[in-house]
Every structure is written in structure tokens, then in C-alpha cells.
Design an enzyme around this catalytic site. Structure first.
Site, PDB file in Angstrom:
ATOM      1  N   VAL A  16       0.393  -1.153  -0.069  1.00  0.00           N
ATOM      2  CA  VAL A  16      -0.203  -0.070   0.016  1.00  0.00           C
ATOM      3  C   VAL A  16       0.913   1.765  -0.213  1.00  0.00           C
ATOM      4  O   VAL A  16       0.799   2.525  -0.643  1.00  0.00           O
ATOM      5  CB  VAL A  16      -1.326   0.197   1.031  1.00  0.00           C
ATOM      6  CG1 VAL A  16      -2.009   0.877   1.482  1.00  0.00           C
ATOM      7  CG2 VAL A  16      -1.839  -1.370   0.878  1.00  0.00           C
ATOM      8  N   LYS A  91      -6.254  -1.682  10.875  1.00  0.00           N
ATOM      9  CA  LYS A  91      -7.758  -1.723  11.199  1.00  0.00           C
ATOM     10  C   LYS A  91      -7.515  -2.748  12.525  1.00  0.00           C
ATOM     11  O   LYS A  91      -8.061  -2.638  13.473  1.00  0.00           O
ATOM     12  CB  LYS A  91      -8.113  -3.152  10.632  1.00  0.00           C
ATOM     13  CG  LYS A  91      -7.538  -4.145   9.680  1.00  0.00           C
ATOM     14  CD  LYS A  91      -8.586  -5.275   8.870  1.00  0.00           C
ATOM     15  CE  LYS A  91      -6.897  -6.164   8.875  1.00  0.00           C
ATOM     16  NZ  LYS A  91      -6.751  -5.770   7.094  1.00  0.00           N
ATOM     17  N   GLU A 115     -10.236   5.635   6.635  1.00  0.00           N
ATOM     18  CA  GLU A 115     -10.951   5.414   5.705  1.00  0.00           C
ATOM     19  C   GLU A 115     -11.102   3.928   4.861  1.00  0.00           C
ATOM     20  O   GLU A 115     -11.461   3.265   5.028  1.00  0.00           O
ATOM     21  CB  GLU A 115     -11.133   6.732   4.572  1.00  0.00           C
ATOM     22  CG  GLU A 115     -12.324   5.901   3.757  1.00  0.00           C
ATOM     23  CD  GLU A 115     -14.099   6.126   4.138  1.00  0.00           C
ATOM     24  OE1 GLU A 115     -13.874   7.121   4.054  1.00  0.00           O
ATOM     25  OE2 GLU A 115     -13.941   4.936   4.043  1.00  0.00           O
ATOM     26  N   VAL A 118     -11.196   0.076   6.902  1.00  0.00           N
ATOM     27  CA  VAL A 118     -12.282  -0.761   6.456  1.00  0.00           C
ATOM     28  C   VAL A 118     -12.634  -0.399   5.556  1.00  0.00           C
ATOM     29  O   VAL A 118     -13.234  -0.116   4.774  1.00  0.00           O
ATOM     30  CB  VAL A 118     -13.796   0.165   7.421  1.00  0.00           C
ATOM     31  CG1 VAL A 118     -14.754  -0.972   7.130  1.00  0.00           C
ATOM     32  CG2 VAL A 118     -12.605   0.520   9.069  1.00  0.00           C
ATOM     33  N   GLY A 120     -12.276  -0.911   2.329  1.00  0.00           N
ATOM     34  CA  GLY A 120     -10.705  -0.833   1.033  1.00  0.00           C
ATOM     35  C   GLY A 120     -11.357   0.823   0.825  1.00  0.00           C
ATOM     36  O   GLY A 120     -11.568   1.135   1.128  1.00  0.00           O
ATOM     37  N   GLY A 173      -4.858 -15.125  -5.844  1.00  0.00           N
ATOM     38  CA  GLY A 173      -4.269 -13.688  -5.022  1.00  0.00           C
ATOM     39  C   GLY A 173      -5.455 -13.209  -4.154  1.00  0.00           C
ATOM     40  O   GLY A 173      -5.356 -12.209  -3.158  1.00  0.00           O
ATOM     41  N   ASP A 187     -10.886 -11.165  10.932  1.00  0.00           N
ATOM     42  CA  ASP A 187     -10.799  -9.640  10.295  1.00  0.00           C
ATOM     43  C   ASP A 187     -11.769  -9.060  10.074  1.00  0.00           C
ATOM     44  O   ASP A 187     -11.846  -7.590   9.664  1.00  0.00           O
ATOM     45  CB  ASP A 187      -9.978  -9.976   9.233  1.00  0.00           C
ATOM     46  CG  ASP A 187      -9.664  -8.559   8.059  1.00  0.00           C
ATOM     47  OD1 ASP A 187      -8.842  -8.261   8.113  1.00  0.00           O
ATOM     48  OD2 ASP A 187     -10.887  -8.500   7.397  1.00  0.00           O
ATOM     49  N   LYS A 191     -13.207  -4.700  11.587  1.00  0.00           N
ATOM     50  CA  LYS A 191     -13.461  -3.914  11.290  1.00  0.00           C
ATOM     51  C   LYS A 191     -15.203  -3.517  11.487  1.00  0.00           C
ATOM     52  O   LYS A 191     -15.126  -2.686  11.277  1.00  0.00           O
ATOM     53  CB  LYS A 191     -13.649  -4.623   9.271  1.00  0.00           C
ATOM     54  CG  LYS A 191     -12.491  -4.144   8.555  1.00  0.00           C
ATOM     55  CD  LYS A 191     -12.559  -5.447   7.615  1.00  0.00           C
ATOM     56  CE  LYS A 191     -11.121  -5.539   6.666  1.00  0.00           C
ATOM     57  NZ  LYS A 191     -11.704  -6.143   5.814  1.00  0.00           N
ATOM     58  N   GLY A 288      -6.966  -4.618  -1.716  1.00  0.00           N
ATOM     59  CA  GLY A 288      -5.501  -5.000  -2.948  1.00  0.00           C
ATOM     60  C   GLY A 288      -4.662  -3.198  -2.708  1.00  0.00           C
ATOM     61  O   GLY A 288      -5.487  -2.107  -2.021  1.00  0.00           O
TER      62      GLY A 288
HETATM   63  N1  LIG Z   1      -2.364  -5.294   1.111  1.00  0.00           N
HETATM   64  C1  LIG Z   1      -3.911  -4.384   1.159  1.00  0.00           C
HETATM   65  O1  LIG Z   1      -4.687  -5.067   0.235  1.00  0.00           O
HETATM   66  C2  LIG Z   1      -4.732  -3.423   2.206  1.00  0.00           C
HETATM   67  C3  LIG Z   1      -5.922  -3.624   2.751  1.00  0.00           C
HETATM   68  C4  LIG Z   1      -6.650  -3.004   3.795  1.00  0.00           C
HETATM   69  C5  LIG Z   1      -4.983  -2.470   4.579  1.00  0.00           C
HETATM   70  N2  LIG Z   1      -4.356  -2.617   4.688  1.00  0.00           N
HETATM   71  C6  LIG Z   1      -3.518  -2.490   5.421  1.00  0.00           C
HETATM   72  O2  LIG Z   1      -2.512  -1.376   4.852  1.00  0.00           O
HETATM   73  C7  LIG Z   1      -1.601  -1.521   6.040  1.00  0.00           C
HETATM   74  C8  LIG Z   1      -0.637  -1.478   4.821  1.00  0.00           C
HETATM   75  O3  LIG Z   1      -0.577  -3.234   4.130  1.00  0.00           O
HETATM   76  P1  LIG Z   1       0.309  -3.463   3.201  1.00  0.00           P
HETATM   77  O4  LIG Z   1       0.052  -4.421   2.492  1.00  0.00           O
HETATM   78  O5  LIG Z   1       1.495  -2.380   2.188  1.00  0.00           O
HETATM   79  O6  LIG Z   1       1.897  -3.779   4.719  1.00  0.00           O
HETATM   80  P2  LIG Z   1       3.503  -4.865   3.573  1.00  0.00           P
HETATM   81  O7  LIG Z   1       3.525  -4.879   2.003  1.00  0.00           O
HETATM   82  O8  LIG Z   1       3.684  -5.798   4.215  1.00  0.00           O
HETATM   83  O9  LIG Z   1       4.273  -3.811   4.487  1.00  0.00           O
HETATM   84  C9  LIG Z   1       4.784  -2.796   4.997  1.00  0.00           C
HETATM   85  C10 LIG Z   1       6.033  -1.789   5.115  1.00  0.00           C
HETATM   86  O10 LIG Z   1       6.095  -1.501   6.690  1.00  0.00           O
HETATM   87  C11 LIG Z   1       7.306  -1.415   6.980  1.00  0.00           C
HETATM   88  N3  LIG Z   1       7.543  -1.817   8.375  1.00  0.00           N
HETATM   89  C12 LIG Z   1       7.588  -3.665   8.706  1.00  0.00           C
HETATM   90  N4  LIG Z   1       7.679  -3.384   9.998  1.00  0.00           N
HETATM   91  C13 LIG Z   1       8.328  -2.325  10.309  1.00  0.00           C
HETATM   92  C14 LIG Z   1       8.907  -1.559  10.922  1.00  0.00           C
HETATM   93  N5  LIG Z   1       9.450  -1.834  12.444  1.00  0.00           N
HETATM   94  N6  LIG Z   1       9.733  -0.617  11.180  1.00  0.00           N
HETATM   95  C15 LIG Z   1       9.027   0.608  10.233  1.00  0.00           C
HETATM   96  N7  LIG Z   1       8.990   0.393   8.954  1.00  0.00           N
HETATM   97  C16 LIG Z   1       8.277  -1.276   9.142  1.00  0.00           C
HETATM   98  C17 LIG Z   1       7.897  -2.759   5.972  1.00  0.00           C
HETATM   99  O11 LIG Z   1       9.204  -2.039   6.025  1.00  0.00           O
HETATM  100  P3  LIG Z   1      10.054  -3.195   5.025  1.00  0.00           P
HETATM  101  O12 LIG Z   1      10.264  -3.009   3.731  1.00  0.00           O
HETATM  102  O13 LIG Z   1      11.698  -2.769   5.449  1.00  0.00           O
HETATM  103  O14 LIG Z   1       9.868  -4.764   5.413  1.00  0.00           O
HETATM  104  C18 LIG Z   1       6.799  -2.213   4.476  1.00  0.00           C
HETATM  105  O15 LIG Z   1       7.654  -1.136   4.073  1.00  0.00           O
HETATM  106  C19 LIG Z   1      -1.595  -2.526   7.149  1.00  0.00           C
HETATM  107  O16 LIG Z   1      -2.283  -2.088   8.197  1.00  0.00           O
HETATM  108  C20 LIG Z   1      -2.744  -3.266   6.413  1.00  0.00           C
HETATM  109  O17 LIG Z   1      -4.024  -4.144   7.518  1.00  0.00           O
HETATM  110  C21 LIG Z   1      -3.884  -3.366   3.575  1.00  0.00           C
END
Ligand SMILES: NC(=O)c1ccc[n+]([C@@H]2O[C@H](COP(=O)([O-])OP(=O)(O)OC[C@H]3O[C@@H](n4cnc5c(N)ncnc54)[C@H](OP(=O)(O)O)[C@@H]3O)[C@@H](O)[C@H]2O)c1
Length: 411
Positions: A16, A91, A115, A118, A120, A173, A187, A191, A288
Site C-alpha cells: 500500500v 485495522k 477510511e 475498513v 477498502g 491472490g 479480520d 472492521k 488491493g
Molecule cells: N494490502 C492490502 O490490500 C491492504 C488493504 C487494506 C488495508 N491494508 C493495511 O495497510 C497496511 C499496510 O499493508 P501492506 O499490505 O502495504 O503491508 P506490507 O506490504 O507488509 O508493507 C509493510 C511496510 O512496513 C514496513 N515495516 C514493517 N515493520 C516495520 C518497522 N518495525 N519499522 C518500520 N517499518 C516497518 C515494511 O518495511 P520493509 O520494506 O523494510 O519490510 C514495509 O515497507 C496494513 O495496516 C494493512 O492492514 C492493506
């Protein structure tokens, strides 16, 4: 004249976070025209780069996209305590530490926007907070987990088993390698805690939300229920009842006329009910990277356009015990094929005050079964009838019960 910069500190640069940075660069000029300031990412924190202290000191707002509890919680609190706006998609953090975060935002006059946490890109938080700020919301219910909705839609469409469809969802996926928190309902419960807090101005956290998942759902239940005009969904339901509130997640059958019945595949949808508005349903992609990033950017623009925000005071709600909540049920009984079976079952149900709305008999001999739909009844009474029924010697397997949502909305 060039627009003054709006400096965004970005915590997390994964799926994200990186999509957010790209989108912000693409949209910066248009946002500058609309708001008078040009957003730019002035610092990025990951595990291997950036310093939180430096980023927060020089930022106009912080976007937290690390996920999980620590260190996201510490950074979020420090941002709010510094009086700076925080935008997050987290969340887990909001549903487990909401009290602390909202208190810090109120105490320091900081904006807290979420926003993307919850449903997306579906703008349910903004609609509740702004468009329906004057409505007394009675009930929020919805499909807030795209993985399970994809699985249930595919099971109904193909007749395949839960395990087979889950594998397909992983290949496509739509499900993670470890899908536990999606399929067990946790999950969705996180939410619903976030939605219930906002809808009822009440301190609701994940611990207050009992949840059930879809792991035990079988293709034959989905198939039999079709004969009653029912479609299965994993539902989150938050409602005011008898002076208290009830917030729960469970698989439930809906009649075809229900606005959530036609929401298929990985989509999310949330229905808001209030006397003033009757009911409104919002739906769209649930997750996504680009979709979530778009919701996050929308919050950043809101922060840029609004000098502050009023956060409602929060009350301690009274949570209704589950056995007092009334629900209708679908019931599937594998029974012996002999006379008097239906009468015995009906006797137990009648004894406990459970009344049958419809019943069909399926199969013969070793395949004999009764499939029924009950009228709404206190869940405690239904569970106690179920206990009695499972002890009857005519039962060939444990009974299977799934809630049914009675409401239908027509046009
Ligand atoms: N993916 C989705 O579709 C989606 C949908 C809705 C909500 N979300 C929410 O959006 C958020 C991010 O999700 P994501 O899928 O983007 O996660 P992700 O791909 O795992 O990315 C997490 C990022 O946080 C960094 N990070 C992890 N631990 C850290 C620490 N201790 N200190 C500093 N940086 C740290 C990671 O750094 P590194 O690059 O160094 O590993 C990475 O850049 C979450 O809260 C998730 O629940 C995601």
C-alpha cells in the site's frame, strides 16, 4: 504561482505504501489546484531506511502503512501527541487500541483518519462521519471481508468444497498464504469494531466482538438453502438492541431481496440503517494496493482541506449477551429414516419456544435429512433446543445451524 508544499511523512513502503507514493505523485497537481497546496512525500520509514523523529518533525501529516501493533502504535501516538494529523489503514491498531488513539487525537486536537482500514475503497467511514453525522444510526451490517465473500460466492456457483475453493482463492491472490484471520472471521470482527465505534459513539474494541468463520460451511448447506431462496454471506452486524449494543460476525443466509445478497466475489458492501435515512448500501472493491492507496490519499486530501475535526465523545456501551439476541436459523439435521422423526424434533423445538417457518425432507435411508428454517428466537433458546436435539437417538450426525437474516428490502 506555485502551490505551497504539504509535507507527508510515510511510514511503511510495502504494497500500500508504495502504491500510495505513486498515486500521490500522479495526483499532486490536481490536488494542488483543488486545495491550494501540493502534497509531496518528504520522508519514508521502513525497517532499513528513515528516522521517525526526523520524519515527524518535518511533516505536515503522517501516513502510517506499516500495519500490526508495534511499532505502528508508538508512532501513531507520537504523531497525534505532536498535534499532527494521522492517516492510517491499520485495522488491527484501531480495533485493539482505539480508545488510546482517539483519546490522544482529542487531547491534542489532531486529526485521525482511517477510511482505508475498513472495506477498502468503499467510503463508509466518511459517509458515516460526514453525510450521516445528523442521523441516529441504528444498525450497520455488511460484507467486510473480500476473501470469504469470494470463497462463498464460488462455493455457491460451482458446488465445490470449501477446501478446494480456498486453494483456488490463494492461486488467484484473493486469499493469503495464511488465510486464518480472514476465514475465521477475526479480520471482519476488527472492521466491525471500528464501524460500531463510529456508528454508536461507543467504546467498542475487537474483544467485544464475538466472531464465527466459514471453515465449517459445506457445499450441501449452500445448495439446500437455495431452495428457500437463501444466499450465504459472512456478515458483520452492529446494532442497537434493547438499550444495549450487539456487534458480531457470523455466516448468515440472506433472502434474495436483501441488498447484500447480490454482492459477489471479492467485493465488500456495507448497509447503514437509521430512521432518518431508511437504509443506504455502499459497495466496491474491498482490498488491493491501488484501491487502498486511493482511500488513503482521499484521507490526506481531507486533512489538507479541513483545519481540524470534531471527534465525538465516546460512551461505554452495554454489550448484550449473545443468548439474548434474537436470530432466525437454518437447521440441517441428518436423521434416521423412520416414522415419527419430524414429530420428535418438532416437539423439542416447541418445548423451547422455537417455531418452524419451513421444512423440507431430503434423501432417503442413510441420506435422510431434515432441512428447516426457524422464525427468529432468542439465541439461548435455540442453542438449548439444539443441545436436546443432538441427544436424540434419531440423529446420525451433529446438527448444523446457520443464522438467517429475515429482513428483505424491495426496490
Ligand atoms: N494490502 C492490502 O490490500 C491492504 C488493504 C487494506 C488495508 N491494508 C493495511 O495497510 C497496511 C499496510 O499493508 P501492506 O499490505 O502495504 O503491508 P506490507 O506490504 O507488509 O508493507 C509493510 C511496510 O512496513 C514496513 N515495516 C514493517 N515493520 C516495520 C518497522 N518495525 N519499522 C518500520 N517499518 C516497518 C515494511 O518495511 P520493509 O520494506 O523494510 O519490510 C514495509 O515497507 C496494513 O495496516 C494493512 O492492514 C492493506
Amino acid at each position: 504561482m506555485s502551490a505551497a508544499p504539504f509535507r507527508v511523512g510515510l511510514l511503511g513502503h510495502g504494497t500500500v505504501g508504495s502504491a500510495f507514493e505513486r498515486l500521490l505523485e500522479e495526483r499532486a497537481d490536481a490536488i494542488a489546484v483543488a486545495t491550494g497546496r501540493r502534497p509531496e512525500v518528504t520522508g519514508v520509514l521502513t525497517r532499513s531506511r528513515g528516522s521517525f523523529d526526523e520524519i515527524v518533525a518535518s511533516a505536515d501529516a503522517i501516513v502510517e502503512l506499516i500495519g500490526g501493533i508495534e511499532p505502528a502504535r508508538e508512532y501513531a501516538l507520537r504523531t497525534l501527541e505532536a498535534g499532527k494529523p494521522l492517516v492510517t489503514a491499520n485495522k488491527q491498531l484501531l480495533s485493539q487500541h482505539g480508545d488510546e488513539l482517539f483519546a490522544a487525537a482529542r487531547a491534542n486536537g489532531s486529526q485521525l483518519r482511517y477510511e482505508a482500514a475498513v472495506a477498502g475503497v468503499v467510503p463508509v467511514i466518511r459517509v458515516m462521519r460526514e453525510s450521516f453525522a445528523g442521523a441516529h444510526i441504528e444498525k450497520v451490517h455488511g460484507i467486510v471481508n473480500g476473501t470469504t465473500n469470494f470463497i462463498l460466492t464460488e462455493m455457491a456457483r460451482t458446488g465445490a468444497s470449501y477446501a478446494d475453493v480456498l486453494r483456488r482463492a490463494q492461486d488467484l491472490g484473493y486469499a493469503e498464504a495464511d488465510p486464518t484471520e480472514d476465514v475465521n472471521g477475526k479480520d471482519a470482527a476488527a472492521k466491525m469494531a471500528i464501524l460500531a465505534r463510529l456508528a454508536f459513539h461507543a467504546a467498542v474494541s475487537l474483544d467485544n466482538v464475538p466472531f464465527e468463520g466459514i471453515e465449517e460451511i459445506t457445499a450441501d448447506d449452500i445448495d439446500y438453502a437455495k431452495e428457500f431462496g437463501l444466499v450465504l454471506k459472512l456478515l458483520g452486524v452492529a446494532e442497537r438492541r434493547n438499550g444495549g449494543v450487539s456487534v458480531r460476525v457470523f455466516p448468515a443466509f440472506l433472502y434474495g431481496g436483501h441488498p447484500l445478497a447480490s454482492v459477489g466475489g471479492p467485493f465488500n458492501a456495507v448497509t447503514l440503517e437509521s430512521q432518518a435515512i431508511t437504509e443506504v448500501t455502499l459497495s466496491g472493491p474491498g482490498a488491493g494496493g491501488p484501491q487502498t492507496a486511493s482511500a488513503v490519499l482521499g484521507d490526506v486530501v481531507s486533512v489538507m482541506s479541513s483545519p481540524g475535526m470534531e471527534l465525538d465523545p465516546i460512551e461505554q456501551p452495554q454489550f448484550l449477551p449473545e443468548d439474548q439476541v434474537e436470530s432466525a436459523f437454518y437447521l440441517h439435521l441428518e436423521v434416521e429414516d423412520r416414522p415419527g422423526v419430524l414429530a420428535q424434533v418438532a416437539h423439542v423445538l416447541g418445548d423451547k419456544g422455537v417455531s418452524v417457518k419451513s421444512v423440507v425432507q431430503k434423501g432417503i435411508g442413510e441420506n435422510a435429512r431434515l432441512v428447516m428454517v426457524m422464525h427468529p428466537v432468542a439465541e439461548g433458546s435455540f442453542r438449548s433446543a439444539l443441545d436436546e436435539i443432538s441427544k436424540l437417538d434419531l440423529m446420525r450426525a451433529p446438527p448444523r445451524a446457520i443464522r438467517v437474516i429475515e429482513e428483505e428490502f424491495q426496490g
